[in-house]
Design an enzyme around this catalytic site. Structure first.
Site, mmCIF file in Angstrom:
data_model
loop_
_atom_site.group_PDB
_atom_site.id
_atom_site.type_symbol
_atom_site.label_atom_id
_atom_site.label_comp_id
_atom_site.label_asym_id
_atom_site.label_seq_id
_atom_site.Cartn_x
_atom_site.Cartn_y
_atom_site.Cartn_z
ATOM 1 N N ASP A 289 0.958 -1.219 -0.059
ATOM 2 C CA ASP A 289 -0.005 -0.016 -0.055
ATOM 3 C C ASP A 289 0.999 1.502 -0.057
ATOM 4 O O ASP A 289 1.609 1.399 0.855
ATOM 5 C CB ASP A 289 -0.762 0.140 1.316
ATOM 6 C CG ASP A 289 -2.013 -1.130 1.345
ATOM 7 O OD1 ASP A 289 -3.009 -0.840 0.826
ATOM 8 O OD2 ASP A 289 -1.519 -2.168 1.722
ATOM 9 N N ASP A 337 -6.840 -5.016 10.030
ATOM 10 C CA ASP A 337 -5.988 -3.589 10.408
ATOM 11 C C ASP A 337 -5.072 -3.871 11.666
ATOM 12 O O ASP A 337 -5.740 -3.724 12.674
ATOM 13 C CB ASP A 337 -6.902 -2.714 10.357
ATOM 14 C CG ASP A 337 -7.447 -2.156 9.077
ATOM 15 O OD1 ASP A 337 -7.069 -3.132 8.027
ATOM 16 O OD2 ASP A 337 -8.164 -1.225 8.851
ATOM 17 N N GLU A 422 -11.385 -0.640 -2.053
ATOM 18 C CA GLU A 422 -12.131 -1.427 -2.643
ATOM 19 C C GLU A 422 -13.126 -0.496 -3.410
ATOM 20 O O GLU A 422 -13.761 0.571 -2.648
ATOM 21 C CB GLU A 422 -12.849 -2.671 -2.110
ATOM 22 C CG GLU A 422 -12.100 -3.393 -1.343
ATOM 23 C CD GLU A 422 -12.598 -4.215 -0.384
ATOM 24 O OE1 GLU A 422 -12.191 -5.390 -0.091
ATOM 25 O OE2 GLU A 422 -13.686 -4.173 0.066
ATOM 26 N N LYS A 530 -10.067 -2.783 -7.464
ATOM 27 C CA LYS A 530 -10.420 -3.957 -6.493
ATOM 28 C C LYS A 530 -12.018 -3.988 -6.218
ATOM 29 O O LYS A 530 -12.678 -3.072 -5.591
ATOM 30 C CB LYS A 530 -9.558 -3.881 -5.134
ATOM 31 C CG LYS A 530 -9.809 -5.015 -4.142
ATOM 32 C CD LYS A 530 -9.187 -4.903 -2.879
ATOM 33 C CE LYS A 530 -7.722 -4.563 -3.242
ATOM 34 N NZ LYS A 530 -6.968 -4.376 -1.828
ATOM 35 N N HIS A 535 -21.002 -11.493 -0.246
ATOM 36 C CA HIS A 535 -21.805 -12.643 -0.282
ATOM 37 C C HIS A 535 -22.818 -12.882 0.777
ATOM 38 O O HIS A 535 -23.867 -13.811 0.193
ATOM 39 C CB HIS A 535 -20.843 -13.909 -0.332
ATOM 40 C CG HIS A 535 -20.195 -13.783 1.243
ATOM 41 N ND1 HIS A 535 -18.908 -13.267 1.563
ATOM 42 C CD2 HIS A 535 -20.545 -14.288 2.339
ATOM 43 C CE1 HIS A 535 -18.866 -13.547 2.841
ATOM 44 N NE2 HIS A 535 -19.738 -14.261 3.334
ATOM 45 N N GLU A 618 -7.195 -11.941 -4.686
ATOM 46 C CA GLU A 618 -6.423 -12.058 -3.488
ATOM 47 C C GLU A 618 -7.269 -12.562 -2.469
ATOM 48 O O GLU A 618 -8.622 -12.528 -2.533
ATOM 49 C CB GLU A 618 -6.015 -10.614 -3.065
ATOM 50 C CG GLU A 618 -6.883 -9.782 -2.591
ATOM 51 C CD GLU A 618 -6.452 -8.206 -2.212
ATOM 52 O OE1 GLU A 618 -6.720 -7.958 -1.145
ATOM 53 O OE2 GLU A 618 -5.832 -7.575 -3.098
ATOM 54 N N SER A 620 -9.018 -12.934 1.346
ATOM 55 C CA SER A 620 -9.178 -11.878 2.435
ATOM 56 C C SER A 620 -8.891 -12.372 3.833
ATOM 57 O O SER A 620 -8.595 -11.480 4.741
ATOM 58 C CB SER A 620 -10.916 -11.626 2.547
ATOM 59 O OG SER A 620 -11.655 -13.001 2.560
ATOM 60 N N ARG A 654 -1.199 -12.420 4.353
ATOM 61 C CA ARG A 654 -0.203 -11.286 4.330
ATOM 62 C C ARG A 654 0.982 -11.988 4.638
ATOM 63 O O ARG A 654 0.999 -12.924 5.494
ATOM 64 C CB ARG A 654 -0.777 -10.078 4.917
ATOM 65 C CG ARG A 654 0.078 -8.950 4.979
ATOM 66 C CD ARG A 654 -0.639 -7.728 5.715
ATOM 67 N NE ARG A 654 -1.957 -7.325 5.222
ATOM 68 C CZ ARG A 654 -2.089 -6.622 4.100
ATOM 69 N NH1 ARG A 654 -1.209 -5.877 3.936
ATOM 70 N NH2 ARG A 654 -3.252 -6.385 3.690
#
Length: 691
Positions: A289, A337, A422, A530, A535, A618, A620, A654
């Site tokens: 980022d 985060d 996003e 992105k 869902h 990617e 999540s 990540r």
């Protein structure tokens, strides 16, 4: 067309109490018949379910010698569980047809519709009353009841496909709270679409007695009988071989705080060590980022790229590639985060005097996570519009780090278009009390978006439409509890369609304008946008969570094709955040939320492919085990696709210390090799289960 299949939804959870009451007596008689049948022949999935119910009768009857017949209320609950189980199977069938076929099915298709569609696809004639016979090209129409026999055999055949293989059933106690009881019971009713990887060997007997650990069991059906857990452990299945499949480049997302607030590398030595390990297992590159709040944090148009230049140089020296994300949002407050990086200080100062620069909900709560799209063309950011601010930032990056773009070290530039980077409205903010699976709220009540809505209403000649809907519930409402999102609700009325069209068009226009500027700046470099995986409530008519997020995608409309076409217009790649692995890693009740991550993914991917838009993905949620990696492989490697469609890249989330641990890095290396289409030796581990 393939887009017709995008509207194939599973059936909704309509528990018709009267219908179920009528079925109780019949199904109780069926219980006895099935118990006898189970003793004689054993192994169909329906027999297993009935056998479980007989155990429940025995365990749950005080004294042990009374009648096996449960109380009427318990029978009714059992009937509801059977109905949900049946509907879950139907939803998986529909998901498969949606993924692989092109069938004209109504929105709320049931199993009869599925059988009829398959028969018609095979060239048969199916009349409205169910009469089925070959077309003229296949033969003559059968007489009398033969069509019914054919239909019955077809149904029997499809049902036989649903029969699960024999499984070990383990009974143990260990429930500690009503929440755990509910969680396990629902897992017995609904499981994700079966796959060769929906299993997890149990390595110790303690797992059987612990609900917290059992929640991680993948593909193991966890049923509950009066504080007893019944775990159905599927037989061992061979892993799929992905050798020879198209090469998918693998990128690892760097920690959110890899660059500190002073725009310096936070841990140069530690990062270098980890990058060398990634290089040794043939990872293609990393993703990072580029935070607006760091680079332009103090004063307008004063940019500091020092830390990023050092990072890019380090990556280039190791002969790795970089994907960068232009992050015009704040970090902190969302799932995953671990650092706090706010918007630039000078933007926050403007927000204190003019809070309408932020997205706002119906109650007037502001969300400082990113700027409202209503100010894209409003000159209120120290003399600049939001679009100009974004353009100047990207242009500065292009000038200061040109060498890394020109020599190909930077392989893709992803443009942040909203919260978490996003393209969506911040409709589900945790800071405002939202919790999964709430429908969220519309975020269009700042004065700039309100002005846009008024203008749209005036152009339609209905000024009284210049307002947001007032019957959408709150952040944590469910669709059926609102007048707007419920079946037959206002979302599908004249006003509802007007509002949702406007709301979603604001999102598309924002993407269109920024991607146009990004293409001007980055020219021949690959750019991307992105999209999230929204869902939950996908198997309802309104798709409420998608509507509040800005995707006008109810069951009677395709909301993703216009977005894909916009990306195609600017030569951008669609980067999709995959949510399927959440089925494995989270205890969320996907059945109760009528969620279907795989169906959303295939609708988005098909929209992209139909428009000729490249697709990257990617994950999540973090994953370090083989079961999770194999589940990801199923969603990113399309082994049976006749057109050999494949992803342009996959970004793994990540880089954390746990990934670098011995066993975890070995599993990750296997995952990378499979994404690259290389052959991988299977090492079989033997696990013993004590009962």
């Amino acid at each position: 067309m393939a887009t017709d299949m995008h509207k194939l939804l599973g059936t909704s959870e309509e528990d018709d109490d009267e219908e179920m009451d009528m079925d109780v007596k019949e199904e109780d008689d069926g219980d006895r018949r099935n118990r006898d049948k189970h003793a004689a022949s054993g192994s169909s999935s329906n027999d297993e379910f009935m056998f479980q119910q007989s155990m429940q009768d025995q365990v749950g009857t005080p004294g042990g010698g009374g009648s096996r017949r449960s109380r009427p209320l318990e029978e009714k609950e059992r009937t509801k569980l059977r109905e949900r189980h049946r509907r879950a199977i139907t939803a998986r069938i529909l998901g498969g047809l949606r993924r692989h076929g092109n069938y004209n099915l109504r929105v709320r298709a049931d199993i009869n519709d599925v059988i009829a569609a398959l028969a018609r696809e095979a060239g048969w004639v199916v009349l409205p009353d169910g009469t089925t016979f070959p077309s003229k090209s296949q033969g003559t129409k059968p007489t009398g009841g033969s069509s019914a026999v054919a239909a019955g055999s077809s149904a029997s055949h499809i049902a036989s496909q649903q029969t699960s293989p024999p499984a070990l059933r383990v009974v143990s106690s260990g429930l500690r709270s009503p929440v755990e009881l509910s969680s396990c019971r629902m897992k017995g009713v609904f499981t994700p679409a079966p796959s060769p990887y929906d299993m997890l060997p149990i390595q110790s007997p303690e797992l059987v007695g612990s609900v917290n650990k059992a929640e991680g069991l993948v593909g193991c059906s966890v049923d509950v009988i009066n504080s007893k857990q019944i775990l159905e452990i599927p037989p061992n299945l061979t892993e799929q071989d992905f050798s020879g499949t198209p090469y998918v480049p693998v990128y690892v997302m760097l920690p959110l705080g890899v660059i500190n607030m002073k725009c310096e590398l936070a841990d140069r030595d530690g990062l270098l060590k980890h990058l060398r390990i990634l290089k040794s297992i043939h990872v293609d590159g990393v993703k990072v980022d580029c935070w607006w709040g760091i680079v332009e944090g103090h004063s307008p148009q004063e940019y500091n790229w020092t830390g990023y230049r050092q990072l890019f140089q380090m990556v280039r020296d190791l002969n790795l590639k970089i994907q960068v994300l232009m992050s015009f949002h704040e970090c902190g407050g969302n799932v995953g985060d671990d650092v706090c990086i706010p918007l630039p200080h000078w933007v926050a100062e403007i927000g204190r005097t003019n809070p309408d620069i932020y997205f706002t909900d119906r109650e007037g709560r502001r969300n400082p996570e990113c700027l409202s799209w209503g100010i894209d063309k409003e000159r209120i950011l120290r003399g600049r519009t939001a679009l100009e601010v974004y353009f100047d930032y990207m242009r500065s990056f292009r000038i200061e780090l040109a060498e890394f773009l020109e020599d190909g070290v930077i392989s893709m530039v992803e443009i942040g278009l909203g919260p978490c980077g996003e393209l969506r409205y911040p409709s589900c903010p945790i800071k405002h009390g939202w919790r999964y699976p709430g429908v969220g709220e519309f975020q269009c009540y700042d004065k700039y978006l309100s002005k846009s809505l008024r203008k749209a209403a005036e152009s339609r000649g209905h000024l009284f439409w210049a307002r947001g809907p007032d019957n959408t519930g709150s952040y944590n409402s469910q669709p059926q509890g609102t007048g707007f999102f419920c079946d037959g609700g206002d979302y599908d009325g004249l006003y509802g369609r007007f509002f949702l069209k406007w709301y979603s068009q604001v999102l598309i226009d924002h993407a269109d304008q920024i991607l146009c500027l990004a293409k001007l700046v980055f020219d021949s470099s690959c750019i991307a946008a992105k999209l999230p995986d929204v869902h939950w409530w996908y198997r309802t008519a309104s798709h409420a969570a998608e509507l509040t997020a800005g995707f006008y995608n109810p069951s009677n409309r395709d909301g993703y094709s216009a977005i894909a076409s916009t990306l195609k217009k600017h030569g951008a790649t669609l980067s999709f955040v995959s949510g399927e692995v959440q089925v494995l890693n989270r205890p969320d009740d996907f059945s109760g939320a009528l969620g279907e991550p795989e169906a959303v993914a295939w609708q988005v991917l098909n929209a992209a492919w139909d428009s000729g838009t490249p697709v990257a993905r990617e994950n999540s949620l973090a994953c370090h085990d083989r079961v999770g990696y194999n589940k990801m492989l199923e969603s990113v490697k399309f082994r049976n696709d006749p057109d050999r469609k494949h992803l342009s890249s996959f970004a793994y989330s990540r880089l954390v210390p746990a990934l670098m641990e011995g066993h975890n890095i070995v599993e990750f290396e296997r995952f990378v090799k499979k994404l690259h289409g290389e052959a991988v030796m299977n090492h079989h581990h033997h696990h013993h289960q004590q009962v």
